[in-house]
Design a protein around this motif. Structure first.
Motif, PDB file in Angstrom:
ATOM      1  N   VAL A 125       0.783  -0.955  -0.078  1.00 11.92           N
ATOM      2  CA  VAL A 125       0.183  -0.005  -0.135  1.00 11.92           C
ATOM      3  C   VAL A 125       0.778   1.172  -0.002  1.00 11.92           C
ATOM      4  O   VAL A 125       1.540   1.360   0.918  1.00 11.92           O
ATOM      5  N   TRP A 126       1.071   1.969  -1.157  1.00 10.64           N
ATOM      6  CA  TRP A 126       2.012   3.105  -1.446  1.00 10.64           C
ATOM      7  C   TRP A 126       1.366   4.565  -0.959  1.00 10.64           C
ATOM      8  O   TRP A 126       0.213   4.617  -1.112  1.00 10.64           O
ATOM      9  N   LYS A 127       2.187   5.245  -0.253  1.00 11.59           N
ATOM     10  CA  LYS A 127       1.776   6.563   0.036  1.00 11.59           C
ATOM     11  C   LYS A 127       2.930   7.344  -1.029  1.00 11.59           C
ATOM     12  O   LYS A 127       4.074   7.615  -0.769  1.00 11.59           O
ATOM     13  N   ILE A 128       2.398   7.799  -1.909  1.00 15.42           N
ATOM     14  CA  ILE A 128       3.224   8.721  -3.062  1.00 15.42           C
ATOM     15  C   ILE A 128       3.436  10.120  -2.100  1.00 15.42           C
ATOM     16  O   ILE A 128       2.649  10.718  -1.731  1.00 15.42           O
ATOM     17  N   GLN A 129       4.855  10.500  -2.486  1.00 16.12           N
ATOM     18  CA  GLN A 129       5.295  11.765  -1.464  1.00 16.12           C
ATOM     19  C   GLN A 129       5.661  12.732  -2.810  1.00 16.12           C
ATOM     20  O   GLN A 129       5.777  12.332  -3.805  1.00 16.12           O
ATOM     21  N   PRO A 130       5.653  14.143  -2.329  1.00 18.60           N
ATOM     22  CA  PRO A 130       5.808  14.975  -3.265  1.00 18.60           C
ATOM     23  C   PRO A 130       7.390  15.201  -3.846  1.00 18.60           C
ATOM     24  O   PRO A 130       7.608  15.901  -4.743  1.00 18.60           O
ATOM     25  N   GLU A 131       8.431  14.647  -2.937  1.00 15.50           N
ATOM     26  CA  GLU A 131       9.690  14.731  -3.460  1.00 15.50           C
ATOM     27  C   GLU A 131       9.946  14.101  -4.698  1.00 15.50           C
ATOM     28  O   GLU A 131       9.505  12.919  -5.041  1.00 15.50           O
ATOM     29  N   LYS A 132      10.779  14.666  -5.696  1.00  9.31           N
ATOM     30  CA  LYS A 132      11.238  14.234  -7.036  1.00  9.31           C
ATOM     31  C   LYS A 132      12.635  14.352  -6.945  1.00  9.31           C
ATOM     32  O   LYS A 132      13.321  15.325  -6.424  1.00  9.31           O
ATOM     33  N   LYS A 133      13.452  13.465  -7.562  1.00  8.09           N
ATOM     34  CA  LYS A 133      14.786  13.670  -8.082  1.00  8.09           C
ATOM     35  C   LYS A 133      15.146  12.808  -9.165  1.00  8.09           C
ATOM     36  O   LYS A 133      14.502  12.016  -9.840  1.00  8.09           O
ATOM     37  N   LYS A 134      16.372  13.143  -9.807  1.00  9.19           N
ATOM     38  CA  LYS A 134      16.919  12.390 -10.981  1.00  9.19           C
ATOM     39  C   LYS A 134      17.472  11.142 -10.532  1.00  9.19           C
ATOM     40  O   LYS A 134      18.595  11.405  -9.747  1.00  9.19           O
ATOM     41  N   ILE A 135      17.500   9.980 -11.007  1.00 15.53           N
ATOM     42  CA  ILE A 135      18.030   9.063 -10.779  1.00 15.53           C
ATOM     43  C   ILE A 135      18.603   8.239 -12.174  1.00 15.53           C
ATOM     44  O   ILE A 135      17.939   7.985 -12.712  1.00 15.53           O
ATOM     45  N   GLY A 136      20.049   8.532 -12.308  1.00 13.64           N
ATOM     46  CA  GLY A 136      20.374   8.109 -13.656  1.00 13.64           C
ATOM     47  C   GLY A 136      19.710   9.203 -14.684  1.00 13.64           C
ATOM     48  O   GLY A 136      19.870  10.420 -14.691  1.00 13.64           O
ATOM     49  N   GLU A 137      19.203   8.645 -15.705  1.00 11.94           N
ATOM     50  CA  GLU A 137      18.707   9.535 -16.752  1.00 11.94           C
ATOM     51  C   GLU A 137      17.089   9.382 -16.436  1.00 11.94           C
ATOM     52  O   GLU A 137      16.313  10.018 -17.232  1.00 11.94           O
TER      53      GLU A 137
END
Length: 290
Positions: A125-137
């Motif tokens: 059961v996922w809780k999607i968070q607002p944080e974003k970042k680049k992982i590789g491409e």
């Protein structure tokens, strides 16, 4: 620009093609008492229109070698089949299969000389968070969940619209590119994507012979039954082999790390010692609550 264009072309292949492979690097600490016990294994997530299969690259290659050896011996008419068990650095022997579109999930794992196919009755059961970042491409977004006794942090990319990921993880609006438990014991990170042909099976027709260490049709059980089997194995790790050796006219010859053994009593002693040492070394499994 060419690299970005190639990536988006690959994304198109991932969505439309029949068979695709996601390559992950799995880093884990099998022994919780040893901080320097980190190990790494390359894992494949093979995706087709009907579902996916997650498994170890090394384990698949080793199973293929064993299967080919048995086929040649049986084709030659040999009555005694020698089965070589060489670990060759293999740490992960289980497989996880998901069936689309419902994402029904099954774990296939061996306990002793038996293989089991376990229907998973839990869903992350996922809780999607607002944080974003680049992982590789990939531009990825964070999601968290509690599953099988651990707290997990995942990063998924909507740029690859496949709601799948490594192990039993799925259900996010994009491919999971990274997932790790908060203790730092288990971490899985995407390293590559490629189109593939259909993966070959490593099952072999033993013509009714019960051979140790060979891939066979798994016994279908529910999760509670599997947990009971795990407990029984921890209490008596050679029960299955003992029953096999007790059968009339049973002749077994095994190769354990380069040493050929045929004496039943020595086989049991060696296997029990190795099994108990392995259980002790692997006390920090990916699921604390199987």
């Amino acid at each position: 620009m060419k690299k970005i264009t190639a990536l988006f072309l690959l994304f198109g292949l991932m969505v439309s093609a029949q068979n695709n492979r996601v390559i992950y690097e799995y880093t884990f600490r099998p022994d919780s008492s040893k901080t320097d016990s980190l190990k790494t294994e390359w894992m494949y997530l093979d995706i087709s229109k009907n579902g996916s299969k997650y498994y170890s690259k090394k384990a698949f290659e080793n199973d293929s070698i064993v299967a080919e050896s048995i086929k040649k011996q049986m084709a030659s008419g040999s009555r005694n089949i020698a089965v070589s068990r060489q670990r060759n650095g293999i740490e992960i022997s289980y497989e996880v299969e998901k069936l689309y579109p419902g994402y029904q999930t099954f774990l296939t794992a061996s306990i002793g000389n038996d293989s089991y196919k376990v229907a998973e009755d839990r869903t992350p059961v996922w809780k999607i968070q607002p944080e974003k970042k680049k992982i590789g491409e990939f531009m990825a977004q964070k999601a968290v969940t509690d599953f099988a006794g651990r707290s997990w942090e995942a990063w998924f990319t909507p740029d690859v619209p496949i709601q799948d990921g490594p192990y039993k993880f799925s259900g996010l609006p994009g491919l999971i590119v990274s997932v790790a438990d908060r203790s730092g014991s288990h971490s899985i990170e995407l390293k590559g994507l490629k189109k593939i042909t259909q993966t070959s099976s490593t099952e072999v027709d033993t013509q009714g012979r019960d051979l140790p260490f060979t891939r066979r049709k798994p016994i279908e059980v529910n999760r509670k039954q599997y947990a009971q089997k795990l407990k029984q194995y921890e209490n008596d790790p050679v029960q299955g082999m003992r029953e096999l050796l007790a059968r009339p006219n049973s002749k077994v010859k095994i190769n354990m790390n380069g040493k050929e053994i045929s004496d039943p009593a020595e086989i049991l002693r060696t296997m029990e010692r190795n099994a108990r040492e392995e259980i002790a070394r692997n006390n920090n499994k990916i699921e604390l609550e199987p």
